[in-house]
Motif scaffolding. Sequence first.
Motif, mmCIF file in Angstrom:
data_model
loop_
_atom_site.group_PDB
_atom_site.id
_atom_site.type_symbol
_atom_site.label_atom_id
_atom_site.label_comp_id
_atom_site.label_asym_id
_atom_site.label_seq_id
_atom_site.Cartn_x
_atom_site.Cartn_y
_atom_site.Cartn_z
ATOM 1 N N MET A 1 -11.170 -6.016 13.610
ATOM 2 C CA MET A 1 -11.643 -5.220 14.708
ATOM 3 C C MET A 1 -10.508 -4.862 15.659
ATOM 4 S SD MET A 1 -14.979 -7.144 16.027
ATOM 5 C CE MET A 1 -14.866 -8.794 15.576
ATOM 6 N N GLY A 2 -10.408 -3.729 16.039
ATOM 7 C CA GLY A 2 -9.303 -3.164 16.968
ATOM 8 C C GLY A 2 -9.566 -2.470 18.042
ATOM 9 N N ALA B 1 -11.764 -1.312 11.260
ATOM 10 C CA ALA B 1 -10.838 -0.891 10.346
ATOM 11 C C ALA B 1 -10.898 -1.875 8.805
ATOM 12 C CB ALA B 1 -9.399 -0.761 10.665
ATOM 13 N N TRP B 2 -11.007 -1.009 7.818
ATOM 14 C CA TRP B 2 -10.937 -1.812 6.481
ATOM 15 C C TRP B 2 -9.418 -2.057 6.343
ATOM 16 C CZ3 TRP B 2 -14.959 -3.731 4.530
ATOM 17 C CH2 TRP B 2 -16.013 -3.309 4.764
ATOM 18 N N GLN B 3 -9.081 -3.283 5.649
ATOM 19 C CA GLN B 3 -7.878 -3.573 5.449
ATOM 20 C C GLN B 3 -7.416 -3.577 4.144
ATOM 21 O OE1 GLN B 3 -5.714 -4.674 8.322
ATOM 22 N NE2 GLN B 3 -7.498 -3.244 9.159
ATOM 23 N N THR B 4 -6.267 -3.451 3.835
ATOM 24 C CA THR B 4 -5.731 -3.504 2.393
ATOM 25 C C THR B 4 -4.986 -4.803 2.429
ATOM 26 O OG1 THR B 4 -5.536 -1.026 2.512
ATOM 27 C CG2 THR B 4 -4.137 -2.431 0.741
ATOM 28 N N PRO B 5 -5.375 -5.615 1.282
ATOM 29 C CA PRO B 5 -4.555 -6.874 1.143
ATOM 30 C C PRO B 5 -3.037 -6.562 1.073
ATOM 31 C CG PRO B 5 -6.390 -6.866 -0.329
ATOM 32 C CD PRO B 5 -6.230 -5.450 0.359
ATOM 33 N N SER B 6 -2.317 -7.660 1.457
ATOM 34 C CA SER B 6 -0.628 -7.463 1.598
ATOM 35 C C SER B 6 -0.145 -7.268 -0.048
ATOM 36 C CB SER B 6 -0.123 -8.600 1.969
ATOM 37 O OG SER B 6 1.484 -8.652 1.595
ATOM 38 N N ARG B 7 0.548 -6.165 -0.277
ATOM 39 C CA ARG B 7 1.172 -5.920 -1.496
ATOM 40 C C ARG B 7 1.918 -7.071 -1.955
ATOM 41 N NH1 ARG B 7 4.418 -1.116 0.475
ATOM 42 N NH2 ARG B 7 2.623 -0.691 1.419
ATOM 43 N N PHE B 8 2.335 -7.940 -1.212
ATOM 44 C CA PHE B 8 2.870 -9.358 -1.565
ATOM 45 C C PHE B 8 2.052 -10.319 -2.508
ATOM 46 C CE2 PHE B 8 5.894 -9.157 2.380
ATOM 47 C CZ PHE B 8 6.603 -8.095 1.650
ATOM 48 N N LEU B 9 0.783 -10.105 -2.043
ATOM 49 C CA LEU B 9 -0.460 -11.054 -2.733
ATOM 50 C C LEU B 9 -0.209 -10.376 -4.218
ATOM 51 C CD1 LEU B 9 -3.270 -11.029 -0.243
ATOM 52 C CD2 LEU B 9 -1.706 -12.876 -1.045
ATOM 53 N N ASN B 10 -0.225 -9.180 -4.491
ATOM 54 C CA ASN B 10 -0.274 -8.719 -6.004
ATOM 55 C C ASN B 10 1.126 -9.124 -6.818
ATOM 56 O OD1 ASN B 10 -2.745 -7.390 -5.722
ATOM 57 N ND2 ASN B 10 -1.729 -5.521 -4.871
ATOM 58 N N GLU B 11 2.044 -9.555 -6.023
ATOM 59 C CA GLU B 11 3.296 -9.882 -6.886
ATOM 60 C C GLU B 11 3.120 -11.600 -7.123
ATOM 61 O OE1 GLU B 11 6.463 -8.921 -4.031
ATOM 62 O OE2 GLU B 11 5.921 -6.896 -3.983
ATOM 63 N N LEU B 12 2.243 -12.144 -6.921
ATOM 64 C CA LEU B 12 2.171 -13.855 -7.270
ATOM 65 C C LEU B 12 1.566 -13.610 -8.582
ATOM 66 C CD1 LEU B 12 0.092 -14.977 -3.981
ATOM 67 C CD2 LEU B 12 2.528 -15.112 -4.637
ATOM 68 N N ASN B 13 2.136 -14.704 -9.369
ATOM 69 C CA ASN B 13 1.770 -15.015 -10.789
ATOM 70 C C ASN B 13 0.137 -15.326 -10.928
ATOM 71 O OD1 ASN B 13 1.176 -16.440 -13.115
ATOM 72 N ND2 ASN B 13 3.063 -17.284 -13.326
ATOM 73 N N ARG B 14 -0.589 -14.363 -11.634
ATOM 74 C CA ARG B 14 -2.131 -14.833 -11.699
ATOM 75 C C ARG B 14 -2.461 -16.037 -11.997
ATOM 76 N NH1 ARG B 14 -3.843 -12.544 -7.823
ATOM 77 N NH2 ARG B 14 -2.731 -10.439 -7.416
ATOM 78 N N ASP B 15 -1.652 -16.657 -12.962
ATOM 79 C CA ASP B 15 -2.041 -17.953 -13.562
ATOM 80 C C ASP B 15 -1.958 -19.161 -12.326
ATOM 81 O OD1 ASP B 15 -2.230 -17.020 -16.020
ATOM 82 O OD2 ASP B 15 -0.122 -17.265 -16.662
ATOM 83 N N LEU B 16 -1.383 -18.707 -11.339
ATOM 84 C CA LEU B 16 -1.254 -19.720 -10.298
ATOM 85 C C LEU B 16 -1.938 -19.518 -9.216
ATOM 86 C CD1 LEU B 16 2.671 -19.983 -9.969
ATOM 87 C CD2 LEU B 16 1.158 -21.474 -11.314
#
Length: 115
Positions: A78-79, A84-99
Amino acid sequence: MAARQGDHEGEAVRLSTVHQAKGLEYGVVFVIMLCDGLFPSARAMETEEGEEEERRLFYVAVTRAKDELYLSHPRLRMGKGGDAWQTPSRFLNELNRDLVNVWRVKGAGGLGDWG
């Protein structure tokens, strides 16, 4: 940013910024609001150097946890101009999926599953 057993009897919660947490460790860490535009900030995303600095801060945040790390982002925020729909941080996609274990929380009040 972190929950820990502190100076008080029993458990306590310490809220901190990523900058303040440098060099510290906690048993459990929660990093919240991991959305593009917030972390990394919209201003930082304007330059490659700014985004890299935010990536370093993200690394600081996720390496503060000794035992448990929780990373979260809202799907909707809310703003002043409305929701507004939010886009997850691009940094989350850089994490090792196995972890990573992904948890999806169902909304309250009949809003259903947002994820």
